[in-house]
Design an enzyme around this catalytic site. Structure first.
Site, PDB file in Angstrom:
ATOM      1  N   CYS A 118       0.835  -1.205   0.000  1.00  0.00           N
ATOM      2  CA  CYS A 118       0.000   0.000   0.000  1.00  0.00           C
ATOM      3  C   CYS A 118       0.871   1.257   0.000  1.00  0.00           C
ATOM      4  O   CYS A 118       1.406   1.645   1.052  1.00  0.00           O
ATOM      5  CB  CYS A 118      -0.932  -0.013   1.206  1.00  0.00           C
ATOM      6  SG  CYS A 118      -1.990   1.436   1.291  1.00  0.00           S
ATOM      7  N   CYS A 121      -0.551   4.047   2.223  1.00  0.00           N
ATOM      8  CA  CYS A 121      -0.374   3.877   3.671  1.00  0.00           C
ATOM      9  C   CYS A 121       1.083   4.095   4.073  1.00  0.00           C
ATOM     10  O   CYS A 121       1.360   4.681   5.115  1.00  0.00           O
ATOM     11  CB  CYS A 121      -0.766   2.468   4.126  1.00  0.00           C
ATOM     12  SG  CYS A 121      -2.157   1.748   3.289  1.00  0.00           S
ATOM     13  N   ASP A 122       2.025   3.589   3.285  1.00  0.00           N
ATOM     14  CA  ASP A 122       3.414   3.498   3.748  1.00  0.00           C
ATOM     15  C   ASP A 122       4.401   4.400   3.007  1.00  0.00           C
ATOM     16  O   ASP A 122       5.553   4.539   3.429  1.00  0.00           O
ATOM     17  CB  ASP A 122       3.902   2.039   3.625  1.00  0.00           C
ATOM     18  CG  ASP A 122       3.061   1.087   4.469  1.00  0.00           C
ATOM     19  OD1 ASP A 122       2.577   1.537   5.527  1.00  0.00           O
ATOM     20  OD2 ASP A 122       2.875  -0.059   4.060  1.00  0.00           O
TER      21      ASP A 122
END
Ligand code: NAP
Length: 291
Positions: A118, A121-122
């Site tokens: 992701c 997200c990261d």
């Protein structure tokens, strides 16, 4: 959410069961540019929020828990949710899909330590660093473009010479100074002690191996449908639950919509279409039951 909306508007008592937040993969997508009506594009969470808010004015029973299994019955099927049993004449399976794993050494061990599925997200953890995106489809190309905004360098590693993703994304990737494609190459291992340190690469034409030092590896090699909880009696193929064009499965009263289905097109627009179709077919089924 579309299936729930259509059922509620038809006056059907409806529960929507979701273990996390409604939106699924859309919540992990940075930018959605191909959903009709939003020519400027919008962020995934914004679209998911719009869908969820649309349901607010209806009397929807929202159950926030995980489905463990389904028992097929007549006229009611039983859904095992958390510690409870929910009875329903109709079930629409719409659990979507999850990222496929590469299955190479280091992938599981370094998950969350430089290995990610992701970018949204990261990606932020890798500001100013060097990362790889592995894959050649739309997800890989889109996520490489997103990461290029944050990191110093993105190696886009694909197992063939030709990318699978749309030309418009290919063009953007291939003209981006921060993205370096590495073609006809597979990753045999993700290496590092406590954090990703390098990838072991193999050129599939020459069989030559090399080590690429970097800080993170983002893997986008496709999706697999989430159907662990779907009973054996429901017909499935490797890439999803089998339905007809009206979203009926082989079991009366069980329908499927979106990425959980065995099909080619995996888009928000097609999932919405599936949801509307499934709900309409489900409503006809309920009416026939009453007769
Ligand atoms: P995908 O289209 O199935 O592409 C997967 C990519 O990973 C392919 O390039 C494939 O290589 C590669 N791959 C698969 N297994 C591999 C392995 N073991 N080792 C190395 N490479 C491997 O998956 P996706 O990109 O996640 O997209 C899934 C669906 O969502 C598609 O229908 C896509 O169109 C849709 N989607 C659409 C958008 C959009 O419209 N904006 C955005 C994201 C996703 P090969 O090409 O050699 O098979």
């Amino acid at each position: 959410m579309t299936a729930a909306l259509y059922l509620l508007r038809a006056g059907v008592k409806t529960a929507m069961i979701e273990k996390l937040s409604p939106g699924g993969q859309v919540l992990m997508t940075a930018e959605i540019e191909n959903y009709p009506g939003f020519p400027e594009g919008l962020q995934g969470w914004e679209l998911a929020d719009k869908f969820a808010n649309h349901l607010d004015k209806y009397d929807l029973d929202r159950i926030n828990d995980e489905v463990r299994g389904i028992e097929i019955g007549a006229p009611f099927h039983t859904i095992k949710v958390g510690d409870e049993d929910v009875q329903a004449k109709v079930i629409i399976l719409a659990t979507g899909s999850r990222y496929r794993r590469l299955g190479i050494p280091g992938e599981e061990r370094l998950l969350g330590k430089g290995v990610s599925y992701c970018a949204l997200c990261d990606g932020n953890f890798f500001r100013g660093q060097e990362v790889a995106v592995i894959g050649g489809g739309n997800s890989a190309l889109e996520e490489a473009l997103y990461l290029a905004r944050l990191v110093n360098k993105v190696y886009l590693i694909h197992r063939r010479d030709e990318f699978r993703g749309l030309l418009c994304y290919q063009d953007k990737c291939l003209t981006n100074d921060k993205i370096e494609p590495i073609r006809a190459t597979v990753v045999d291992e993700i290496q590092g002690e406590d954090q990703v340190e390098s990838l072991l690469l193999r050129n599939v034409k020459t069989d030559e191996t090399s080590e690429l030092k970097l800080d993170g590896a983002f893997i986008f090699v496709g999706f697999e449908p989430i159907m662990d909880f779907v009973p054996d009696e429901v017909d499935k193929e490797q890439n999803g639950v089998v339905t007809d064009v009206e979203m009926h499965t082989n079991i009366p009263g069980i329908f499927a919509a979106g990425d959980i289905r065995a099909k080619m097109c995996r888009q928000v627009a097609s999932a919405v279409g599936d949801g509307a179709t499934a709900a309409t077919a489900a409503f006809s089924y309920l009416e026939q039951m009453e007769d």
